[in-house]
Scaffold this motif. Structure first.
Motif, PDB file in Angstrom:
ATOM      1  N   GLN A 152      29.168  46.767  27.597  1.00 13.96           N
ATOM      2  CA  GLN A 152      30.544  47.113  27.260  1.00 13.96           C
ATOM      3  C   GLN A 152      31.189  48.009  28.318  1.00 13.96           C
ATOM      4  O   GLN A 152      32.333  47.774  28.726  1.00 13.96           O
ATOM      5  CB  GLN A 152      30.593  47.804  25.884  1.00 13.96           C
ATOM      6  N   GLU A 153      30.460  49.024  28.752  1.00 11.77           N
ATOM      7  CA  GLU A 153      31.025  49.940  29.741  1.00 11.77           C
ATOM      8  C   GLU A 153      31.247  49.232  31.077  1.00 11.77           C
ATOM      9  O   GLU A 153      32.290  49.418  31.725  1.00 11.77           O
ATOM     10  CB  GLU A 153      30.092  51.142  29.935  1.00 11.77           C
ATOM     11  N   GLN A 154      30.295  48.410  31.486  1.00  9.39           N
ATOM     12  CA  GLN A 154      30.439  47.667  32.748  1.00  9.39           C
ATOM     13  C   GLN A 154      31.635  46.726  32.691  1.00  9.39           C
ATOM     14  O   GLN A 154      32.411  46.632  33.646  1.00  9.39           O
ATOM     15  CB  GLN A 154      29.162  46.872  33.038  1.00  9.39           C
ATOM     16  N   SER A 155      31.811  46.024  31.588  1.00 10.10           N
ATOM     17  CA  SER A 155      32.937  45.098  31.465  1.00 10.10           C
ATOM     18  C   SER A 155      34.266  45.844  31.386  1.00 10.10           C
ATOM     19  O   SER A 155      35.289  45.368  31.886  1.00 10.10           O
ATOM     20  CB  SER A 155      32.761  44.205  30.238  1.00 10.10           C
ATOM     21  N   ARG A 156      34.238  47.042  30.768  1.00 13.41           N
ATOM     22  CA  ARG A 156      35.473  47.829  30.699  1.00 13.41           C
ATOM     23  C   ARG A 156      35.905  48.279  32.086  1.00 13.41           C
ATOM     24  O   ARG A 156      37.083  48.184  32.454  1.00 13.41           O
ATOM     25  CB  ARG A 156      35.253  49.042  29.796  1.00 13.41           C
ATOM     26  N   VAL A 157      34.946  48.766  32.866  1.00 14.06           N
ATOM     27  CA  VAL A 157      35.253  49.200  34.238  1.00 14.06           C
ATOM     28  C   VAL A 157      35.741  48.032  35.079  1.00 14.06           C
ATOM     29  O   VAL A 157      36.649  48.167  35.905  1.00 14.06           O
ATOM     30  CB  VAL A 157      34.001  49.847  34.876  1.00 14.06           C
ATOM     31  N   ASN A 182      20.904  38.503  31.980  1.00 13.85           N
ATOM     32  CA  ASN A 182      21.257  37.931  33.287  1.00 13.85           C
ATOM     33  C   ASN A 182      22.490  37.041  33.205  1.00 13.85           C
ATOM     34  O   ASN A 182      23.339  37.066  34.100  1.00 13.85           O
ATOM     35  CB  ASN A 182      20.067  37.148  33.849  1.00 13.85           C
ATOM     36  N   LEU A 183      22.602  36.263  32.137  1.00 14.69           N
ATOM     37  CA  LEU A 183      23.783  35.405  31.998  1.00 14.69           C
ATOM     38  C   LEU A 183      25.049  36.223  31.798  1.00 14.69           C
ATOM     39  O   LEU A 183      26.095  35.949  32.413  1.00 14.69           O
ATOM     40  CB  LEU A 183      23.585  34.432  30.831  1.00 14.69           C
ATOM     41  N   LEU A 184      24.987  37.242  30.949  1.00 11.54           N
ATOM     42  CA  LEU A 184      26.157  38.090  30.724  1.00 11.54           C
ATOM     43  C   LEU A 184      26.519  38.884  31.972  1.00 11.54           C
ATOM     44  O   LEU A 184      27.703  39.013  32.322  1.00 11.54           O
ATOM     45  CB  LEU A 184      25.905  39.048  29.553  1.00 11.54           C
ATOM     46  N   ASP A 185      25.509  39.407  32.631  1.00  9.91           N
ATOM     47  CA  ASP A 185      25.738  40.208  33.831  1.00  9.91           C
ATOM     48  C   ASP A 185      26.420  39.374  34.916  1.00  9.91           C
ATOM     49  O   ASP A 185      27.378  39.818  35.556  1.00  9.91           O
ATOM     50  CB  ASP A 185      24.408  40.758  34.338  1.00  9.91           C
ATOM     51  N   ASN A 186      25.915  38.147  35.134  1.00  8.25           N
ATOM     52  CA  ASN A 186      26.544  37.256  36.120  1.00  8.25           C
ATOM     53  C   ASN A 186      27.985  36.950  35.742  1.00  8.25           C
ATOM     54  O   ASN A 186      28.877  36.941  36.597  1.00  8.25           O
ATOM     55  CB  ASN A 186      25.754  35.940  36.216  1.00  8.25           C
ATOM     56  N   VAL A 245      30.160  38.642  33.932  1.00  6.62           N
ATOM     57  CA  VAL A 245      31.054  39.787  34.135  1.00  6.62           C
ATOM     58  C   VAL A 245      31.279  40.048  35.616  1.00  6.62           C
ATOM     59  O   VAL A 245      32.417  40.282  36.065  1.00  6.62           O
ATOM     60  CB  VAL A 245      30.488  41.039  33.431  1.00  6.62           C
ATOM     61  N   ASN A 246      30.202  39.995  36.407  1.00 11.77           N
ATOM     62  CA  ASN A 246      30.315  40.318  37.834  1.00 11.77           C
ATOM     63  C   ASN A 246      31.150  39.308  38.613  1.00 11.77           C
ATOM     64  O   ASN A 246      31.786  39.667  39.614  1.00 11.77           O
ATOM     65  CB  ASN A 246      28.922  40.408  38.463  1.00 11.77           C
ATOM     66  N   TYR A 247      31.141  38.043  38.173  1.00 12.69           N
ATOM     67  CA  TYR A 247      31.854  37.014  38.924  1.00 12.69           C
ATOM     68  C   TYR A 247      33.182  36.618  38.271  1.00 12.69           C
ATOM     69  O   TYR A 247      33.746  35.578  38.588  1.00 12.69           O
ATOM     70  CB  TYR A 247      30.970  35.786  39.111  1.00 12.69           C
TER      71      TYR A 247
END
Length: 385
Positions: free
Chosen positions: A248-253, A281-285, A287-289
């Protein structure tokens, strides 16, 4: 007269008895001879049947082998070929001059001439496969036994290992070099340029975290190659909610909306630890992309086909030419973007290993500039084994 008759009768009886004995003796000899002939014929038939059965067993054994077996006589005629040979070479030749590839034919001729074994690895067929062949002399008449084994998978694994070592060394070398440079600069900046210390300390921290993540992913991947320990009653929807909460915090930023949708699916037989890695890993990718203002939607649903995890984003997408390779270790579509986000190039390889360890599959669909969707389907845990 009576005396003469007495003499004649015993003589006749003796003659008759003698003839009967001769006939009986002859009959016995004929019977014995017939019996011997019968036994010989029976023995011959038994030997023939035994030979046929032995040949059938031999053919069955040779046909069930992984290796192809081919025997040439001294005149270059193929006198035996088992079934796997055609699978390895495409066809079983009837004579040496018809044997392909040419390199193998030359090796057989060399063995026939020299009487010494020879071996080679060569390409065959289309698409290309690799076979290892050994040629062994079988006598003084030039007969040669050829044994062929498909080593395509082994060569591919060797290539993967070499690439893995090279890529891992490169990936570890880059942050290690950055850490060394930042630490050396930090030592000088501490006395000569104190204002630069926070900047280099931040760089040092970033590279150290990246190095730590690469090592952690390498260890996870190595562990996953040995399989996953599966337990009953694992709730994939609960894992998804937990991992989404962590992000949540990563996606908010990143200014990326993260939405979760579940419909209380049945439990699966799996490893909570490994399934968490897959979801993370799927969620992280995703959000990052995904660019700021974009959206990531993750859901867990189910039907008769199994329990389905779907992660869709509105990100930059993946070019179609790269789709077949995205699950390879260290393969990156956009290396600059991956390093910027701290990616290791191992996340999707981990996802694929986890899915396969659970008897599932992972699919991907993407459109450049429009987004990407990953779908993982796992078997339902409520089905009888």
């Amino acid at each position: 007269m009576k005396a003469a008759l007495v003499v004649i009768v015993p003589a006749a009886i003796a003659a008759i008895a003698s003839a009967w004995l001769v006939r009986r003796s002859l009959s016995v000899r004929l019977h014995d001879e017939s019996a011997r002939v019968g036994r010989a014929e029976d023995a011959l038939r038994l030997q023939q049947r035994s030979t046929e059965e032995g040949r059938a067993v031999q053919d069955l054994i040779l046909s069930s082998m992984e290796e192809g077996v081919l025997l040439f006589d001294g005149a270059g005629r193929a006198v035996f070929a088992n079934a796997p040979l055609s699978r390895h070479l495409g066809a079983a030749p009837t004579e040496l001059r018809a044997l392909l590839p040419i390199e193998l034919q030359k090796a057989v001729r060399r063995t026939a001439r020299s009487g010494t074994p020879s071996r080679l690895v060569t390409e065959v067929g289309a698409p290309t496969r690799w076979v290892r062949a050994s040629c062994t002399p079988m006598g003084d008449d030039g007969s040669v036994l050829v044994v062929v084994r498909d080593v395509t998978k082994a060569r591919r694994l060797d290539a993967i290992r070499r690439d893995f070592v090279a890529n891992a060394s490169h990936e570890l070398k880059t942050p290690a070099a950055s850490i060394q440079a930042a630490s050396e600069t930090l030592l000088h900046a501490a006395t000569e340029d104190p204002d630069a210390v926070p900047r280099f300390a931040t760089q040092l921290d970033r590279e150290a975290r990246r190095l730590s993540r690469i090592v952690a992913d390498l260890l996870d991947l190595s562990r996953l190659e040995a399989g996953s320990e599966l337990a009953d009653g694992v709730r994939l929807d609960a894992i998804l909610r937990e991992e989404a909460q962590r992000l949540q915090e990563q996606s908010r930023v990143a200014d990326v909306a993260l939405a979760i949708e579940t419909d209380e699916p049945p439990a699966v037989k799996g490893s909570p630890r490994d399934l968490s890695l897959l979801v993370r890993n799927l969620l992280d990718n995703a959000v990052n992309y995904t660019k700021p203002g974009g959206r990531v939607t993750a859901s867990v649903t189910y039907d008769d086909g199994g329990v389905e995890l779907r992660v869709a984003d509105t990100g930059i997408g993946i070019p179609s030419r790269d789709l077949p390779r995205i699950f390879e270790r260290f393969y990156r579509v956009d290396r600059a973007r991956s390093r910027e986000t701290g990616g290791t190039g191992l996340g999707l390889a981990i996802v694929k290993h986890v899915a396969e360890n659970h008897g599932g599959v992972v699919r991907v669909a993407s459109e450049l500039g429009r987004g990407t969707t990953f779908v993982v389907v796992l078997p339902r845990g409520d089905r009888p084994a």
